[in-house]
Design a protein around this motif. Structure first.
Motif, PDB file in Angstrom:
ATOM      1  N   THR A 195       0.837  -1.303  -0.100  1.00 48.56           N
ATOM      2  CA  THR A 195      -0.107  -0.331   0.103  1.00 48.56           C
ATOM      3  C   THR A 195       1.097   2.032  -0.014  1.00 48.56           C
ATOM      4  OG1 THR A 195      -1.815  -0.889   1.514  1.00 48.56           O
ATOM      5  CG2 THR A 195      -1.597   1.422   1.349  1.00 48.56           C
ATOM      6  N   ARG A 196       1.913   1.127   1.036  1.00 55.26           N
ATOM      7  CA  ARG A 196       2.927   2.512   0.746  1.00 55.26           C
ATOM      8  C   ARG A 196       4.137   2.218  -0.217  1.00 55.26           C
ATOM      9  NH1 ARG A 196       5.163   4.218   5.994  1.00 55.26           N
ATOM     10  NH2 ARG A 196       7.301   6.141   6.201  1.00 55.26           N
ATOM     11  N   HIS A 197       4.517   0.861  -0.631  1.00 56.92           N
ATOM     12  CA  HIS A 197       5.628   1.670  -1.658  1.00 56.92           C
ATOM     13  C   HIS A 197       5.263   0.436  -3.211  1.00 56.92           C
ATOM     14  CE1 HIS A 197       8.369   2.749   1.239  1.00 56.92           C
ATOM     15  NE2 HIS A 197       7.569   1.845   2.388  1.00 56.92           N
ATOM     16  N   GLY A 198       4.037  -0.152  -3.388  1.00 56.35           N
ATOM     17  CA  GLY A 198       4.101  -0.527  -3.932  1.00 56.35           C
ATOM     18  C   GLY A 198       4.322  -2.280  -4.482  1.00 56.35           C
ATOM     19  N   ILE A 199       3.856  -2.877  -5.639  1.00 57.41           N
ATOM     20  CA  ILE A 199       3.846  -4.102  -5.928  1.00 57.41           C
ATOM     21  C   ILE A 199       4.681  -3.968  -6.310  1.00 57.41           C
ATOM     22  CG2 ILE A 199       3.390  -6.048  -6.775  1.00 57.41           C
ATOM     23  CD1 ILE A 199       0.546  -5.404  -6.251  1.00 57.41           C
ATOM     24  N   LYS A 200       5.422  -3.534  -7.293  1.00 58.50           N
ATOM     25  CA  LYS A 200       6.712  -4.016  -8.060  1.00 58.50           C
ATOM     26  C   LYS A 200       7.952  -3.439  -6.902  1.00 58.50           C
ATOM     27  CE  LYS A 200       8.813  -2.544 -12.482  1.00 58.50           C
ATOM     28  NZ  LYS A 200       8.992  -1.362 -13.477  1.00 58.50           N
ATOM     29  N   ASP A 201       7.853  -2.264  -6.827  1.00 59.42           N
ATOM     30  CA  ASP A 201       8.847  -2.130  -5.337  1.00 59.42           C
ATOM     31  C   ASP A 201       8.929  -2.323  -4.477  1.00 59.42           C
ATOM     32  OD1 ASP A 201      10.092   0.065  -7.154  1.00 59.42           O
ATOM     33  OD2 ASP A 201       9.189   1.640  -5.851  1.00 59.42           O
ATOM     34  N   THR A 202       7.817  -3.782  -3.989  1.00 54.57           N
ATOM     35  CA  THR A 202       8.035  -4.726  -2.595  1.00 54.57           C
ATOM     36  C   THR A 202       8.954  -5.887  -3.134  1.00 54.57           C
ATOM     37  OG1 THR A 202       6.015  -3.604  -1.615  1.00 54.57           O
ATOM     38  CG2 THR A 202       6.806  -6.094  -1.488  1.00 54.57           C
ATOM     39  N   LEU A 203       8.478  -6.391  -4.492  1.00 57.85           N
ATOM     40  CA  LEU A 203       9.131  -7.476  -5.259  1.00 57.85           C
ATOM     41  C   LEU A 203      10.108  -7.106  -5.814  1.00 57.85           C
ATOM     42  CD1 LEU A 203       6.071  -8.990  -7.692  1.00 57.85           C
ATOM     43  CD2 LEU A 203       6.692  -9.836  -5.719  1.00 57.85           C
ATOM     44  N   ARG A 204      10.787  -5.707  -5.965  1.00 56.15           N
ATOM     45  CA  ARG A 204      12.094  -5.489  -6.247  1.00 56.15           C
ATOM     46  C   ARG A 204      12.780  -6.140  -5.006  1.00 56.15           C
ATOM     47  NH1 ARG A 204      15.488  -1.924  -4.759  1.00 56.15           N
ATOM     48  NH2 ARG A 204      13.656  -0.676  -4.710  1.00 56.15           N
ATOM     49  N   ARG A 205      12.492  -5.091  -3.815  1.00 50.47           N
ATOM     50  CA  ARG A 205      12.823  -5.276  -2.848  1.00 50.47           C
ATOM     51  C   ARG A 205      13.417  -6.368  -2.166  1.00 50.47           C
ATOM     52  NH1 ARG A 205      10.641  -1.416  -1.331  1.00 50.47           N
ATOM     53  NH2 ARG A 205      12.407   0.428  -1.335  1.00 50.47           N
ATOM     54  N   ALA A 206      12.222  -7.034  -2.257  1.00 48.58           N
ATOM     55  CA  ALA A 206      12.438  -8.838  -1.318  1.00 48.58           C
ATOM     56  C   ALA A 206      13.291  -9.599  -2.653  1.00 48.58           C
ATOM     57  CB  ALA A 206      10.803  -9.107  -1.319  1.00 48.58           C
ATOM     58  N   ALA A 207      13.095  -9.548  -3.403  1.00 54.14           N
ATOM     59  CA  ALA A 207      14.209 -10.037  -3.848  1.00 54.14           C
ATOM     60  C   ALA A 207      15.700  -9.912  -3.975  1.00 54.14           C
ATOM     61  CB  ALA A 207      14.111  -9.983  -5.617  1.00 54.14           C
ATOM     62  N   GLU A 208      16.052  -8.795  -3.422  1.00 53.77           N
ATOM     63  CA  GLU A 208      17.237  -8.233  -3.422  1.00 53.77           C
ATOM     64  C   GLU A 208      17.436  -8.686  -1.647  1.00 53.77           C
ATOM     65  OE1 GLU A 208      20.857  -6.483  -4.037  1.00 53.77           O
ATOM     66  OE2 GLU A 208      19.869  -7.109  -4.946  1.00 53.77           O
ATOM     67  N   VAL A 209      16.644  -8.322  -0.950  1.00 49.54           N
ATOM     68  CA  VAL A 209      17.395  -8.970   0.284  1.00 49.54           C
ATOM     69  C   VAL A 209      17.224 -10.513   0.903  1.00 49.54           C
ATOM     70  CG1 VAL A 209      15.709  -8.831   2.402  1.00 49.54           C
ATOM     71  CG2 VAL A 209      15.864  -6.939   1.742  1.00 49.54           C
TER      72      VAL A 209
END
Length: 330
Positions: A195-209
C-alpha cells in the motif's frame, strides 16, 4: 341537516385518505432512495478496493487514466449523496401534521434522489467492468508479494542464526554482521507493505533482501571451516619453518669442512649461505606472525601467505640452477 353533516364527514374522510396515500408514497420513495444509497455505498467500497489494488501494482498510462476516471466518479457520487441527504431533510414523514404540499415535495425530491443514486451506481458498475483487466493483472502481481516477502524473511532469519553460530564459535564476523544490519531498513519497508511502496518495488526489494541475506548466510556458514583451514595451514607452516631452522644448524659445520678439505673455488659461492638462510627463516617467521595476527583479527586472505611460498621454494645458491624443475622463481 343530518345529511349535510354526513356529507361533510365524508369529505373529511376522503381528504384524510388522500393525505395518507401521499404520505405512504413519500415513505415508499424514501425507502427506495435509502436502498439505492446503500447499494451505491457498497459498490463504492468495492471500487475503492479495486482502485487501491491497481494503484499499488503499477504506474502505467492506463492506470493513471483509470484513476483520473475514478476521481470524476467520486465527485459525482458526492453530489448525488448530498442531494439524497437534502431530500431526506425536505419533510419529517413521521410527523403527525405536515405543511400543505410538504409530503408531495418530499415524494418528488426523494424519487429524484433515488433515480440519481441508481444512475450513478450504474456508472460505477460500468467503470468496475472496464477496470477488471487491470484488477486481474494487479491481483496476479499481488499474489507474488506474500511468498516473496516470506522468502526474504526466512533468509534473514537464516543469516541471523548462522551469525549467532559463528559468534558462539568465537568468531566475530564483524563485516557480515554489519551487512546484515544494513538490511534492517529494507525489512521495515517490506513490513510496511505494498500500500505504501507498491507491488513492483516490494517485489524488487524482497528479491534483493533475499539475495543479500543468502550470501551473508553462506559466508557465515563457511567461516568456521575457513578459520579451521587457516589454522591448519599456519600449523603446517610453523612445522616447515622449524624444520628449516633445524636443517640450517648443519650448514655452518658443513661449510667449515669444505673450507678445510677443498679449494676455495669449491666453497666460495657458499660463503653467505648461513646468513642468507638465517635471514630467510626470520622473514618466514615474520610473515607467519603476520598471518597469525590476520587470522586472529579475521582478516581472511584467499591467497597463500608469501612465507609459505618462501619456505617451500628457498634453496641454497648452489641449487638455484635446479629451480626451474621445482617451479620456484629466483
Amino acid at each position: 341537516m343530518s345529511g349535510s353533516f354526513g356529507s361533510g364527514g365524508g369529505r373529511g374522510s376522503w381528504w384524510r385518505r388522500g393525505n395518507d396515500t401521499q404520505r405512504d408514497e413519500a415513505v415508499a420513495a424514501r425507502d427506495a432512495a435509502q436502498l439505492a444509497f446503500y447499494d451505491l455505498e457498497a459498490a463504492q467500497r468495492e471500487a475503492e478496493l479495486a482502485v487501491e489494488t491497481v494503484r499499488a501494482a503499477e504506474d502505467s498510462a492506463m492506470v493513471r487514466q483509470a484513476l483520473a476516471d475514478y476521481r470524476g466518479l467520486t465527485e459525482r457520487i458526492n453530489q448525488v449523496t448530498l442531494g439524497y441527504f437534502a431530500a431526506l431533510d425536505t419533510a419529517d414523514l413521521e410527523a403527525a401534521e405536515l405543511p400543505p404540499g410538504a409530503v408531495a415535495e418530499a415524494r418528488q425530491r426523494l424519487g429524484h434522489a433515488q433515480q440519481q443514486l441508481t444512475a450513478t451506481q450504474a456508472e460505477l458498475t460500468a467503470y468496475l467492468a472496464r477496470l477488471q483487466p487491470l484488477v486481474q493483472h494487479a491481483e496476479d502481481q499481488l499474489a507474488r508479494v506474500a511468498p516473496a516477502v516470506e522468502q526474504a524473511k526466512r533468509e534473514l532469519l537464516g543469516a541471523t542464526t548462522a551469525l549467532d553460530a559463528v559468534r558462539a564459535a568465537g568468531l566475530t564476523a564483524t563485516e557480515s554482521a554489519a551487512r546484515l544490519a544494513a538490511l534492517a531498513p529494507e525489512l521495515t519497508k517490506l513490513n510496511e507493505g505494498v500500500t505504501r511502496h507498491g507491488i513492483k518495488d516490494t517485489l524488487r526489494r524482497a528479491a534483493e533482501v533475499r539475495r543479500q541475506a543468502a550470501q551473508i548466510r553462506a559466508e557465515a556458514e563457511q567461516l568456521p571451516e575457513q578459520a579451521a583451514g587457516i589454522d591448519r595451514r599456519l600449523a603446517s607452516l610453523r612445522t616447515r619453518i622449524d624444520a628449516l631452522r633445524t636443517r640450517s644448524a648443519v650448514v655452518e659445520p658443513t661449510l667449515s669442512e669444505l673450507r678445510r678439505g677443498f679449494a676455495s673455488a669449491c666453497w666460495q659461492d657458499l660463503q653467505r649461505v648461513p646468513q642468507q638462510l638465517d635471514e630467510a627463516v626470520r622473514a618466514a617467521e615474520a610473515r607467519l606472525a603476520e598471518a597469525a595476527r590476520a587470522r586472529d583479527e579475521q582478516r581472511w586472505r584467499r591467497r597463500r601467505p608469501r612465507s609459505a611460498r618462501f619456505a617451500r621454494c628457498w634453496t641454497p645458491p648452489t641449487a638455484r640452477r635446479r629451480r626451474s624443475r621445482t617451479g620456484c622463481a629466483g
